[in-house]
Design a protein around this motif. Structure first.
Motif, PDB file in Angstrom:
ATOM      1  N   ALA A 145       0.819  -1.216   0.000  1.00  0.00           N
ATOM      2  CA  ALA A 145       0.000   0.000   0.000  1.00  0.00           C
ATOM      3  C   ALA A 145       0.853   1.266   0.000  1.00  0.00           C
ATOM      4  CB  ALA A 145      -0.922  -0.001   1.216  1.00  0.00           C
ATOM      5  N   ARG A 146       2.055   1.186   0.511  1.00  0.00           N
ATOM      6  CA  ARG A 146       2.929   2.358   0.591  1.00  0.00           C
ATOM      7  C   ARG A 146       3.910   2.434  -0.570  1.00  0.00           C
ATOM      8  NH1 ARG A 146       4.022   1.340   6.887  1.00  0.00           N
ATOM      9  NH2 ARG A 146       1.927   1.866   7.578  1.00  0.00           N
ATOM     10  N   GLY A 147       3.674   1.664  -1.604  1.00  0.00           N
ATOM     11  CA  GLY A 147       4.530   1.718  -2.777  1.00  0.00           C
ATOM     12  C   GLY A 147       5.714   0.773  -2.746  1.00  0.00           C
ATOM     13  N   ASP A 148       5.868   0.017  -1.661  1.00  0.00           N
ATOM     14  CA  ASP A 148       6.968  -0.942  -1.610  1.00  0.00           C
ATOM     15  C   ASP A 148       6.639  -2.166  -2.455  1.00  0.00           C
ATOM     16  OD1 ASP A 148       4.967  -1.456   0.365  1.00  0.00           O
ATOM     17  OD2 ASP A 148       6.259  -2.989   1.229  1.00  0.00           O
ATOM     18  N   VAL A 149       7.681  -2.841  -2.938  1.00  0.00           N
ATOM     19  CA  VAL A 149       7.510  -3.997  -3.817  1.00  0.00           C
ATOM     20  C   VAL A 149       8.376  -5.137  -3.298  1.00  0.00           C
ATOM     21  CG1 VAL A 149       7.834  -4.877  -6.168  1.00  0.00           C
ATOM     22  CG2 VAL A 149       7.057  -2.528  -5.816  1.00  0.00           C
ATOM     23  N   ILE A 193      14.744 -11.764  -7.488  1.00  0.00           N
ATOM     24  CA  ILE A 193      14.307 -11.446  -8.845  1.00  0.00           C
ATOM     25  C   ILE A 193      14.383 -12.724  -9.671  1.00  0.00           C
ATOM     26  CG2 ILE A 193      14.874 -10.105 -10.916  1.00  0.00           C
ATOM     27  CD1 ILE A 193      16.010  -7.962  -9.033  1.00  0.00           C
ATOM     28  N   ALA A 194      13.457 -12.887 -10.594  1.00  0.00           N
ATOM     29  CA  ALA A 194      13.414 -14.084 -11.432  1.00  0.00           C
ATOM     30  C   ALA A 194      13.734 -13.709 -12.880  1.00  0.00           C
ATOM     31  CB  ALA A 194      12.050 -14.743 -11.333  1.00  0.00           C
ATOM     32  N   PRO A 195      15.018 -13.571 -13.224  1.00  0.00           N
ATOM     33  CA  PRO A 195      15.361 -13.176 -14.595  1.00  0.00           C
ATOM     34  C   PRO A 195      15.005 -14.239 -15.631  1.00  0.00           C
ATOM     35  CG  PRO A 195      17.341 -13.764 -13.386  1.00  0.00           C
ATOM     36  CD  PRO A 195      16.205 -13.777 -12.398  1.00  0.00           C
ATOM     37  N   ASP A 196      14.831 -15.488 -15.187  1.00  0.00           N
ATOM     38  CA  ASP A 196      14.507 -16.580 -16.098  1.00  0.00           C
ATOM     39  C   ASP A 196      13.014 -16.889 -16.143  1.00  0.00           C
ATOM     40  OD1 ASP A 196      14.620 -17.396 -13.441  1.00  0.00           O
ATOM     41  OD2 ASP A 196      15.404 -19.383 -13.908  1.00  0.00           O
ATOM     42  N   ALA A 197      12.188 -15.989 -15.617  1.00  0.00           N
ATOM     43  CA  ALA A 197      10.744 -16.215 -15.551  1.00  0.00           C
ATOM     44  C   ALA A 197      10.107 -16.220 -16.936  1.00  0.00           C
ATOM     45  CB  ALA A 197      10.088 -15.152 -14.681  1.00  0.00           C
ATOM     46  N   LYS A 198       9.234 -17.181 -17.159  1.00  0.00           N
ATOM     47  CA  LYS A 198       8.443 -17.250 -18.389  1.00  0.00           C
ATOM     48  C   LYS A 198       7.149 -16.464 -18.229  1.00  0.00           C
ATOM     49  CE  LYS A 198      11.056 -20.498 -20.321  1.00  0.00           C
ATOM     50  NZ  LYS A 198      12.369 -19.990 -20.509  1.00  0.00           N
ATOM     51  N   VAL A 199       6.724 -16.292 -16.968  1.00  0.00           N
ATOM     52  CA  VAL A 199       5.488 -15.589 -16.635  1.00  0.00           C
ATOM     53  C   VAL A 199       5.777 -14.678 -15.450  1.00  0.00           C
ATOM     54  CG1 VAL A 199       3.124 -15.877 -15.763  1.00  0.00           C
ATOM     55  CG2 VAL A 199       4.033 -17.497 -17.416  1.00  0.00           C
ATOM     56  N   ARG A 200       5.203 -13.478 -15.470  1.00  0.00           N
ATOM     57  CA  ARG A 200       5.337 -12.548 -14.353  1.00  0.00           C
ATOM     58  C   ARG A 200       3.939 -12.175 -13.862  1.00  0.00           C
ATOM     59  NH1 ARG A 200      10.380 -11.440 -13.559  1.00  0.00           N
ATOM     60  NH2 ARG A 200      11.842 -11.491 -15.286  1.00  0.00           N
ATOM     61  N   LEU A 201       3.752 -12.286 -12.559  1.00  0.00           N
ATOM     62  CA  LEU A 201       2.483 -11.950 -11.933  1.00  0.00           C
ATOM     63  C   LEU A 201       2.666 -10.719 -11.067  1.00  0.00           C
ATOM     64  CD1 LEU A 201       1.585 -15.526 -10.691  1.00  0.00           C
ATOM     65  CD2 LEU A 201       0.825 -14.436 -12.793  1.00  0.00           C
ATOM     66  N   THR A 202       1.716  -9.800 -11.137  1.00  0.00           N
ATOM     67  CA  THR A 202       1.734  -8.605 -10.311  1.00  0.00           C
ATOM     68  C   THR A 202       0.402  -8.536  -9.568  1.00  0.00           C
ATOM     69  OG1 THR A 202       3.105  -7.480 -11.946  1.00  0.00           O
ATOM     70  CG2 THR A 202       2.011  -6.101 -10.319  1.00  0.00           C
ATOM     71  N   VAL A 203       0.493  -8.463  -8.228  1.00  0.00           N
ATOM     72  CA  VAL A 203      -0.706  -8.465  -7.392  1.00  0.00           C
ATOM     73  C   VAL A 203      -0.457  -7.545  -6.196  1.00  0.00           C
ATOM     74  CG1 VAL A 203      -2.323  -9.933  -6.096  1.00  0.00           C
ATOM     75  CG2 VAL A 203      -1.020 -10.919  -7.970  1.00  0.00           C
ATOM     76  N   GLN A 204      -1.506  -6.862  -5.751  1.00  0.00           N
ATOM     77  CA  GLN A 204      -1.422  -6.113  -4.502  1.00  0.00           C
ATOM     78  C   GLN A 204      -1.215  -7.120  -3.366  1.00  0.00           C
ATOM     79  OE1 GLN A 204      -1.373  -2.849  -3.833  1.00  0.00           O
ATOM     80  NE2 GLN A 204      -1.492  -2.370  -6.001  1.00  0.00           N
TER      81      GLN A 204
END
Length: 104
Positions: free
Chosen positions: A18-22, A38-49
């Motif tokens: 909520a405060r902009g941290d990831v 970090i997953a530099p070899d990721a085939k899929v990236r998910l972004t969720v609150q």
């Protein structure tokens, strides 16, 4: 989801606070093996609150996850063929669930 267990896949998960941290996670299937990196070899990236992820991870069903993606609370990017495969597996799993409920 049992149908995705044989899939060999690396996914990146980005949880936004909520405060902009990831927070970044690397998820390796089968397993899952989850590491905070970090997953530099990721085939899929998910972004969720983060708050929504916590809710989905503890009490969410497939339909809840689908709704989160449809409403924009969760986003997936990556290799199109992998994303389509996951969508197809999820749809088949939902259909099996509906058939089981109809039989009872």
């Amino acid at each position: 989801m049992p149908s995705l267990q044989p899939l060999k896949l690396v996914a990146g998960l980005e949880l936004r606070g909520a405060r902009g941290d990831v927070q970044l996670y690397r998820i390796e299937l089968p397993g899952p093996k989850v590491t905070k990196e970090i997953a530099p070899d990721a085939k899929v990236r998910l972004t969720v609150q983060r708050s929504q992820f916590n809710e989905l991870a503890t009490r969410g069903h497939i339909s809840d996850w689908r709704e989160a993606f449809e409403r924009g609370g969760a986003q997936a990017t990556g290799i199109e063929q992998v994303l389509k495969l996951i969508v197809n597996v999820v749809e088949r799993q939902e259909e099996r669930g509906r058939l089981r409920k109809a039989k009872h």
